[in-house]
Motif scaffolding. Structure first.
Motif, PDB file in Angstrom:
ATOM      1  N   SER A 248       0.780  -1.241   0.000  1.00  9.15           N
ATOM      2  CA  SER A 248       0.000   0.000   0.000  1.00  9.15           C
ATOM      3  C   SER A 248       0.811   1.289   0.000  1.00  9.15           C
ATOM      4  CB  SER A 248      -0.929   0.018   1.217  1.00  9.15           C
ATOM      5  OG  SER A 248      -0.184   0.008   2.419  1.00  9.15           O
ATOM      6  N   HIS A 249       2.075   1.236   0.374  1.00  6.94           N
ATOM      7  CA  HIS A 249       2.901   2.445   0.482  1.00  6.94           C
ATOM      8  C   HIS A 249       3.943   2.467  -0.643  1.00  6.94           C
ATOM      9  CE1 HIS A 249       1.072   2.345   4.409  1.00  6.94           C
ATOM     10  NE2 HIS A 249       1.631   3.480   4.765  1.00  6.94           N
TER      11      HIS A 249
ATOM     12  N   ASN B  57      -0.450   9.302   5.226  1.00 12.52           N
ATOM     13  CA  ASN B  57       0.427   9.776   4.162  1.00 12.52           C
ATOM     14  C   ASN B  57      -0.443  10.248   2.999  1.00 12.52           C
ATOM     15  OD1 ASN B  57       2.319   7.285   5.352  1.00 12.52           O
ATOM     16  ND2 ASN B  57       3.412   9.153   4.830  1.00 12.52           N
ATOM     17  N   GLU B  58      -0.186  11.442   2.538  1.00 12.42           N
ATOM     18  CA  GLU B  58      -0.973  12.024   1.451  1.00 12.42           C
ATOM     19  C   GLU B  58      -0.981  11.119   0.207  1.00 12.42           C
ATOM     20  OE1 GLU B  58      -1.398  16.552   0.362  1.00 12.42           O
ATOM     21  OE2 GLU B  58       0.462  15.759  -0.484  1.00 12.42           O
ATOM     22  N   GLN B  59       0.137  10.432  -0.036  1.00 14.06           N
ATOM     23  CA  GLN B  59       0.232   9.570  -1.221  1.00 14.06           C
ATOM     24  C   GLN B  59      -0.548   8.268  -1.072  1.00 14.06           C
ATOM     25  OE1 GLN B  59       2.883  10.805   0.557  1.00 14.06           O
ATOM     26  NE2 GLN B  59       4.620  11.198  -0.768  1.00 14.06           N
ATOM     27  N   ASN B  60      -1.010   7.938   0.132  1.00 11.26           N
ATOM     28  CA  ASN B  60      -1.728   6.693   0.365  1.00 11.26           C
ATOM     29  C   ASN B  60      -3.234   6.943   0.206  1.00 11.26           C
ATOM     30  OD1 ASN B  60      -2.729   4.231   1.208  1.00 11.26           O
ATOM     31  ND2 ASN B  60      -1.371   4.078   2.969  1.00 11.26           N
ATOM     32  N   GLU B  61      -3.671   7.055  -1.039  1.00 11.31           N
ATOM     33  CA  GLU B  61      -5.064   7.387  -1.342  1.00 11.31           C
ATOM     34  C   GLU B  61      -6.027   6.314  -0.851  1.00 11.31           C
ATOM     35  OE1 GLU B  61      -5.374   8.411  -5.472  1.00 11.31           O
ATOM     36  OE2 GLU B  61      -3.838   9.978  -5.287  1.00 11.31           O
ATOM     37  N   GLN B  62      -5.583   5.065  -0.853  1.00 15.02           N
ATOM     38  CA  GLN B  62      -6.431   3.967  -0.372  1.00 15.02           C
ATOM     39  C   GLN B  62      -6.757   4.171   1.116  1.00 15.02           C
ATOM     40  OE1 GLN B  62      -4.640   0.127  -0.950  1.00 15.02           O
ATOM     41  NE2 GLN B  62      -6.297  -0.964   0.074  1.00 15.02           N
TER      42      GLN B  62
ATOM     43  N   LEU C  44      -6.600   7.036   2.812  1.00 15.95           N
ATOM     44  CA  LEU C  44      -7.397   8.244   2.954  1.00 15.95           C
ATOM     45  C   LEU C  44      -8.869   7.937   2.693  1.00 15.95           C
ATOM     46  CD1 LEU C  44      -7.653  11.267   3.448  1.00 15.95           C
ATOM     47  CD2 LEU C  44      -7.083  11.618   1.020  1.00 15.95           C
ATOM     48  N   GLY C  45      -9.156   7.208   1.639  1.00 10.58           N
ATOM     49  CA  GLY C  45     -10.536   6.826   1.330  1.00 10.58           C
ATOM     50  C   GLY C  45     -11.136   5.971   2.435  1.00 10.58           C
TER      51      GLY C  45
ATOM     52  N   ARG D 240     -11.953   8.188   5.430  1.00 10.24           N
ATOM     53  CA  ARG D 240     -13.122   9.022   5.115  1.00 10.24           C
ATOM     54  C   ARG D 240     -14.404   8.198   5.270  1.00 10.24           C
ATOM     55  NH1 ARG D 240     -10.672  12.726   0.254  1.00 10.24           N
ATOM     56  NH2 ARG D 240     -10.204  14.514   1.576  1.00 10.24           N
TER      57      ARG D 240
ATOM     58  N   ARG E 142      -2.596  19.612   7.209  1.00 16.60           N
ATOM     59  CA  ARG E 142      -1.570  18.955   6.387  1.00 16.60           C
ATOM     60  C   ARG E 142      -0.199  19.386   6.871  1.00 16.60           C
ATOM     61  NH1 ARG E 142       1.713  19.948   1.944  1.00 16.60           N
ATOM     62  NH2 ARG E 142       1.876  18.243   0.435  1.00 16.60           N
TER      63      ARG E 142
END
Length: 150
Positions: A25-26, A106-111, A113-114, A117, A126
């Motif tokens: 994931s990273h 981590n901002e780059q870890n969109e999975q 973040l979703g 949320r 940030r």
């Protein structure tokens, strides 16, 4: 799935899950980052948090969460168990039983973040660097019903 407290004897399993999960994931992390983090997590970070594990029907650990002062410091699920509810159950347990209301992602870890949320967290800030001072920006999230959360 059963959630229970991690024991010191679980640490080798947890670090194996951590590394497999990070590799899945990273993608933004370099090999040197993973190599540098591994001993820090094993020798320091695990001891600095309240650790809980998600165990499958067979008793095997499929994921874990580390919490300190209302903040999720770590959440990792074995790649084979991703998308099967372990992370959701660990976060729900931490909110209900450990007073969790915040997490950094981590901002780059969109999975991730979703995922957060969907669990009711919203971005409230940030930072341009991660906790180790590396150029991996962090998003600060809080539960939507917390003061300061939009």
């Amino acid at each position: 799935m059963k959630i229970d407290a991690a024991q010191k004897c679980d640490h080798p399993t947890l670090i194996t899950i951590w590394e497999a999960s990070v590799r899945a994931s990273h993608h933004f992390l370099q090999e040197a980052d993973i190599a540098a983090l591994r001993p820090l997590i094993l020798e320091h970070y695990f001891d600095a948090v309240t650790l809980n594990c998600a165990r499958g029907e067979d008793g095997e650990i499929v994921g874990f969460i580390g919490v300190a002062e209302g903040n999720i410091e770590m959440l990792f699920v074995a790649p084979a168990g991703m998308g099967q509810g372990a992370g959701r159950q660990l976060v729900a347990h931490a909110i209900a039983n450990l007073g969790v209301s915040r997490v950094d992602v981590n901002e780059q870890n969109e999975q991730a973040l979703g995922f957060y949320r969907r669990m009711g967290f919203v971005v409230v800030g940030r930072s341009p660097l991660d906790g180790e001072g590396r150029p991996y920006p962090l998003l600060h999230l809080a539960l939507a019903d917390e003061p300061g959360a939009d």
